[in-house]
Design a protein around this motif. Structure first.
Motif, PDB file in Angstrom:
ATOM      1  N   UNK A   8       0.830  -1.213   0.000  1.00 54.30           N
ATOM      2  CA  UNK A   8       0.000   0.000   0.000  1.00 54.30           C
ATOM      3  C   UNK A   8       0.858   1.255   0.000  1.00 54.30           C
ATOM      4  N   UNK A   9       1.896   1.263   0.823  1.00 56.66           N
ATOM      5  CA  UNK A   9       2.763   2.443   0.932  1.00 56.66           C
ATOM      6  C   UNK A   9       3.487   2.729  -0.377  1.00 56.66           C
ATOM      7  N   UNK A  10       3.832   1.660  -1.104  1.00 52.33           N
ATOM      8  CA  UNK A  10       4.535   1.850  -2.387  1.00 52.33           C
ATOM      9  C   UNK A  10       3.578   2.231  -3.506  1.00 52.33           C
ATOM     10  N   UNK A  11       2.349   1.730  -3.395  1.00 47.98           N
ATOM     11  CA  UNK A  11       1.391   1.891  -4.484  1.00 47.98           C
ATOM     12  C   UNK A  11       0.667   3.238  -4.466  1.00 47.98           C
ATOM     13  N   UNK A  12       0.502   3.816  -3.267  1.00 50.54           N
ATOM     14  CA  UNK A  12      -0.295   5.035  -3.149  1.00 50.54           C
ATOM     15  C   UNK A  12       0.542   6.195  -2.613  1.00 50.54           C
ATOM     16  N   UNK A  13       0.268   7.373  -3.120  1.00 48.33           N
ATOM     17  CA  UNK A  13       0.991   8.560  -2.685  1.00 48.33           C
ATOM     18  C   UNK A  13       0.481   9.112  -1.379  1.00 48.33           C
ATOM     19  N   UNK A  48       4.754   3.932   9.484  1.00 54.00           N
ATOM     20  CA  UNK A  48       6.198   3.959   9.242  1.00 54.00           C
ATOM     21  C   UNK A  48       6.567   3.463   7.858  1.00 54.00           C
ATOM     22  N   UNK A  49       5.750   2.596   7.298  1.00 52.32           N
ATOM     23  CA  UNK A  49       6.035   2.153   5.935  1.00 52.32           C
ATOM     24  C   UNK A  49       5.790   3.289   4.933  1.00 52.32           C
ATOM     25  N   UNK A  50       4.788   4.098   5.205  1.00 53.81           N
ATOM     26  CA  UNK A  50       4.540   5.266   4.355  1.00 53.81           C
ATOM     27  C   UNK A  50       5.694   6.254   4.461  1.00 53.81           C
ATOM     28  N   UNK A  51       6.176   6.453   5.678  1.00 55.09           N
ATOM     29  CA  UNK A  51       7.303   7.369   5.866  1.00 55.09           C
ATOM     30  C   UNK A  51       8.519   6.870   5.087  1.00 55.09           C
ATOM     31  N   UNK A  56       2.343   9.972   1.829  1.00 52.89           N
ATOM     32  CA  UNK A  56       1.667  10.748   2.864  1.00 52.89           C
ATOM     33  C   UNK A  56       0.779   9.821   3.678  1.00 52.89           C
ATOM     34  N   UNK A  57       0.813   9.966   4.994  1.00 48.19           N
ATOM     35  CA  UNK A  57      -0.045   9.164   5.869  1.00 48.19           C
ATOM     36  C   UNK A  57      -0.698  10.101   6.863  1.00 48.19           C
ATOM     37  N   UNK A  58      -1.994   9.928   7.066  1.00 44.29           N
ATOM     38  CA  UNK A  58      -2.667  10.774   8.041  1.00 44.29           C
ATOM     39  C   UNK A  58      -3.875  10.044   8.611  1.00 44.29           C
ATOM     40  N   UNK A  59      -4.134  10.319   9.867  1.00 47.20           N
ATOM     41  CA  UNK A  59      -5.339   9.817  10.517  1.00 47.20           C
ATOM     42  C   UNK A  59      -6.334  10.955  10.577  1.00 47.20           C
ATOM     43  N   UNK A  60      -7.564  10.667  10.235  1.00 43.99           N
ATOM     44  CA  UNK A  60      -8.585  11.712  10.261  1.00 43.99           C
ATOM     45  C   UNK A  60      -9.743  11.277  11.151  1.00 43.99           C
ATOM     46  N   UNK A  61     -10.476  12.264  11.613  1.00 47.72           N
ATOM     47  CA  UNK A  61     -11.633  12.005  12.459  1.00 47.72           C
ATOM     48  C   UNK A  61     -12.694  11.282  11.629  1.00 47.72           C
ATOM     49  N   UNK A 111     -12.138  13.752   3.655  1.00 43.93           N
ATOM     50  CA  UNK A 111     -11.628  14.563   4.765  1.00 43.93           C
ATOM     51  C   UNK A 111     -10.102  14.667   4.678  1.00 43.93           C
ATOM     52  N   UNK A 112      -9.459  13.541   4.406  1.00 43.02           N
ATOM     53  CA  UNK A 112      -7.999  13.536   4.294  1.00 43.02           C
ATOM     54  C   UNK A 112      -7.504  14.417   3.162  1.00 43.02           C
ATOM     55  N   UNK A 113      -8.173  14.341   2.025  1.00 42.01           N
ATOM     56  CA  UNK A 113      -7.781  15.179   0.874  1.00 42.01           C
ATOM     57  C   UNK A 113      -7.966  16.658   1.187  1.00 42.01           C
ATOM     58  N   UNK A 114      -9.056  16.976   1.855  1.00 39.07           N
ATOM     59  CA  UNK A 114      -9.286  18.373   2.247  1.00 39.07           C
ATOM     60  C   UNK A 114      -8.176  18.861   3.165  1.00 39.07           C
ATOM     61  N   UNK A 115      -7.825  18.020   4.114  1.00 39.99           N
ATOM     62  CA  UNK A 115      -6.765  18.400   5.046  1.00 39.99           C
ATOM     63  C   UNK A 115      -5.443  18.571   4.300  1.00 39.99           C
ATOM     64  N   UNK A 116      -5.148  17.639   3.425  1.00 37.85           N
ATOM     65  CA  UNK A 116      -3.896  17.687   2.670  1.00 37.85           C
ATOM     66  C   UNK A 116      -3.833  18.934   1.796  1.00 37.85           C
ATOM     67  N   UNK A 117      -4.973  19.319   1.259  1.00 38.89           N
ATOM     68  CA  UNK A 117      -5.021  20.488   0.390  1.00 38.89           C
ATOM     69  C   UNK A 117      -5.057  21.795   1.186  1.00 38.89           C
TER      70      UNK A 117
END
Ligand SMILES: [Zn+2]
Length: 125
Positions: A8-13, A48-51, A56-61, A111-117
């Protein structure tokens, strides 16, 4: 879990996950499934695999993510503990048929995309 996390970490940005409190859930109704899933462990590993992969890795509500229609934003999904067993529902506002988990995932992604943007604060409004 290692292989899936790496893939997943390699496949997705960017990967966004809900901030579900696994330890709280583990004390409740769905304790066995939460513990079996090893969700907290996987989430930590994915971070940590994303790092390492530069993703990008983020936890959202994720509050209300399963109740909110990912198409129109109306809060028409199944509610409460009784609603947890309902896997598919139709939005009474726009008529879209939702798989519970896919709908929640779409809301978490939005939500994650909004935060990232740099948009509005994370959370489904
Ligand atoms: Zn709708």
């Amino acid at each position: 879990m290692h292989q899936l996390g790496t893939r997943l970490a390699r496949e997705y940005g960017a990967i966004f996950v809900g901030n579900v409190n696994a330890s709280a859930l583990a004390k409740g109704l769905h304790s066995k499934s939460v513990l079996d899933a090893g969700w907290s462990t996987f989430r930590t590993m994915l971070r940590y695999k994303c790092a390492a992969a530069g993703a990008w890795f983020d936890e959202v509500d994720e509050a209300l993510s399963s109740q909110t229609c990912s198409c129109c934003g109306a809060r028409t999904g199944p509610k409460g503990v009784a609603g947890l067993g309902i896997r598919e529902w139709t939005c009474s506002h726009c008529g879209t048929i939702h798989d519970r988990d896919r709908n929640a995932a779409r809301n978490i992604l939005a939500v994650g995309r909004d935060r990232l943007a740099g948009g509005r604060q994370a959370g489904i409004t």
